[in-house]
Design an enzyme around this catalytic site. Sequence first.
Site, mmCIF file in Angstrom:
data_model
loop_
_atom_site.group_PDB
_atom_site.id
_atom_site.type_symbol
_atom_site.label_atom_id
_atom_site.label_comp_id
_atom_site.label_asym_id
_atom_site.label_seq_id
_atom_site.Cartn_x
_atom_site.Cartn_y
_atom_site.Cartn_z
ATOM 1 C CG LEU A 1 -2.078 -0.994 1.221
ATOM 2 C CD1 LEU A 1 -2.822 -0.928 2.558
ATOM 3 C CD2 LEU A 1 -3.039 -0.726 0.081
ATOM 4 N N GLY B 1 7.389 4.335 3.915
ATOM 5 C CA GLY B 1 7.869 5.581 4.482
ATOM 6 C C GLY B 1 9.105 5.343 5.310
ATOM 7 N N GLY B 2 9.578 6.415 5.954
ATOM 8 C CA GLY B 2 10.808 6.333 6.709
ATOM 9 C C GLY B 2 10.737 5.387 7.878
ATOM 10 C CG MET B 3 9.546 5.785 11.556
ATOM 11 S SD MET B 3 10.760 4.787 12.427
ATOM 12 C CE MET B 3 9.687 3.780 13.436
ATOM 13 C CB VAL C 1 1.358 0.463 4.851
ATOM 14 C CG1 VAL C 1 -0.081 0.073 5.160
ATOM 15 C CG2 VAL C 1 1.867 1.402 5.931
ATOM 16 C CE LYS D 1 2.589 2.649 9.879
ATOM 17 N NZ LYS D 1 2.558 3.972 10.565
ATOM 18 C CG ASP E 1 4.584 13.903 10.862
ATOM 19 O OD1 ASP E 1 4.911 15.013 10.408
ATOM 20 O OD2 ASP E 1 4.711 12.841 10.223
#
Length: 859
Positions: A18, A21-23, A26, A41, A130
Amino acid sequence: MSPVAGQRLGPYEIISPLGAGGMGEVWRARDTRLDRSVAIKMLPADLAANVQLRARFEREARSISQLSHPNICSLFDVGDDYLVMELLDGESLADRLTRGPLPIEQALRIGIDVASALQCAHRSGIVHRDLKPGNVMLTKSGTKLLDFGLAKASTESSPGAMTTSATQQLPLTEEGTIVGTYYYMSPEQLTGGSVDARSDIFALGSLLYEMVAGRRPFEGKTKTSVIASILDRDPTPLSEINHAAPPPLGRVVALCLAKDPDDRWQSAHDVGLELSALRDGSGVLAMTAAHPRRRLLRALGSAAAIVIAVIAGFLAARRVTPARTPVHLALIPPVGRTIAEFVLSPRGGLAAVIASDTEHFQSLWVQDLVTGKTRPVENTNGARQPFFSPDGTWIGFQRDSSLYKVLANNGSPVLVRADLGFMAGGSWGPDNTILVALDDQRGVNRVSAFGGPLTRVSTVDARNRETRHMWPSFLPDGKHFLYLADADAGEDHFICVGSLDGKEAPKRLFAAVSNAIYAGGSLIYGKTRTLLSQPFDLKRMEVTGEPHIISDMLADTDFHHYVFSADAFGAIGFSTFDPRSRLHLVDRGGKELGVFGEPADWVSVSWSPDGRHALMERVDVEPRDAKLWLADLTLRTFGDFSGVPSLGGFWSPDSTQVLYQAVQPGGGLVSAIRGVDGSGMRKLPTVPTGGFVSSWIGDWVAMEVSSQSNPADVEVVSISSGKRIPVATTPAWENDAAISPDGRWIAYAADGRIIIQPLPPTGAEITLSSVLGVHPLWRADGKEIYFVTEKGIMAVPIEAGGTSIQPGTPTLLVGVMLKPFKNRAPYAVAPDGQRFLLNVQDSYERPAHVILDWAPVFR
């Protein structure tokens, strides 16, 4: 290594990617047990080895697990290095914004949803840090907020560390950060300052701005220029970019985007209320396009300047500008406080505010409506019931049992008259006569503003079942005044007109349980949290038309006193307050275990010694009476306990009987004991009717009582004999007394100090803690005392032996803001001290509202 389609993670079957990202990454997956689609995630293997990143990933799981809200993406499960969450079908707000600005109604709806989600998180101690369009999903079921907790880096002082967090559907830059993150960060985030819930409010303002304007409030070609814009520049007013945006929405957004956190809205809940009022058409009203002040607003960027300009312009032009549209403004309380009472200066431009902090200590402040500045008035701790002199030069107020005045522009309080006892309102007339309403059937009295004797000008009429006269307010002729005649029953309360010389018979106008004032050709009064105006003929001294609604969110205090005021030029102000709260069951560490009952005006709670039941006091809306409800904490059932207006609720040691108080005919509170099953009710004639019971142990009850010399003292009373033993009788406000389970000690609050004394008193006393607090409660075994502070519930271990008692070191157990109430505890402790039942209110810091050019006579 990333998963592949068809791979299993426990019961979850991976289907397709999906986003990344940086963390984390998904993936869409299927829960094979429930046959439902979910989002997983995953923390990539190369990041899982990083201790700090793994801790951040686990922190997100803990954060989301605390949150249950329809506008927050739900967490279903937690595995090794992965989270299983609700799969959202829709598009991100970031994707939607690529097609341009949103319709105003849709932007308001999304803003309300996001504000509600943030409020839920903030109440749980979680700051998003954020918030941006990529973390907001627009679904068929409503708005959903994503990615809680990840933006909190271990090196919070580094702004860069705070940007490499959230998983998105958008591409990554070569640095691994999400495009646009810096655009929504608050000044304190960018400068490494302290970050709290108000940083999320700044980001919410940026979201609202971008939804309405179609562009971000802060732009720049480089990261450095974006940061400089956020720190040093104000955005172009919304109404200049989108002419469909109502100016009041621009004001709401501007307050969100204030550079200084203290100048912003102080809670997401309040932002949501303002947006809801705009959406429903019942809140802030827009100025007409041709209004000259609007051009001035366009030249001003900051939130403070907007508010000041609107107020200053209207104050300066009231007397000459015809046919204006009313404008609603917020009267913001001092930081960390809420507005308990306030009154507008009759000459305009100032407001005298009684501001209360989270420990319910209050003092007098003066707010300049032109500059927006608020300053405390020295030596006014404990002040209440402010009122202005007719020329606005002086402010009168009560403190303890005395009447004072102080210059509005500065100065120290001056004693007008001492030893008045309890006052129920004051009013200052044109010939420097002050009216005060006194308790104990003493009626309304007059006294010179320079001091001197009292002269009674109203007589409590027993034939009309009157019990006291309250809340006097001068009429314009300076010879007549309004007052509320309190009575045995609600239908016998009347708003009346009295005369200053006392020679005219009082005139009963109409039944109402409220204070009243005259302004703009009308009487202003309250009814069931609704502020009403009704035309009034000053010559005939009678109402002449039908009442009209000004607001349906009116706040009251004690003794039938609604908080509203008006000046001589058409402005009216009123305090809004949502009394609803929820009863939360938490463990000793603050973890929520359940919620009891629906949101309501809950007041106090009391836990039975066997741990099974709780008595809960709730105030009904109509009629406005308090009743006790009995809850079975095991079966989670509720029932009306007393069947009559009643309050308190204290348990016998075997949990079979309850002592409570009920309003009796003729005034006062009669105490009674009855079985928990409703049987064997007996009244206690030996217990005084003029005080609040706060504790019951064996044959003794502790009470808060008042006298002409002291506003609140503590005494214990024998149920069998009626013997009364004074415990604390100093000029301090002493209440919240709790007798120890063995009956040998008593703890109480004295102007915020928690004191322990032996019973019977010997003159010795121990101060429990240097931390100010209220509402002490004992654990069932007497080995611990709890009390409420501005930070939450404190616990103090107790060692008692013989004639000595030794308190230990206070420890904060549960960080929570409880619903304030003066003489009944808003929390209860389980017998073993391991669980707490908390009366929690959504929002504490709430503004009052001022409507400029409200009165029809000024339009």
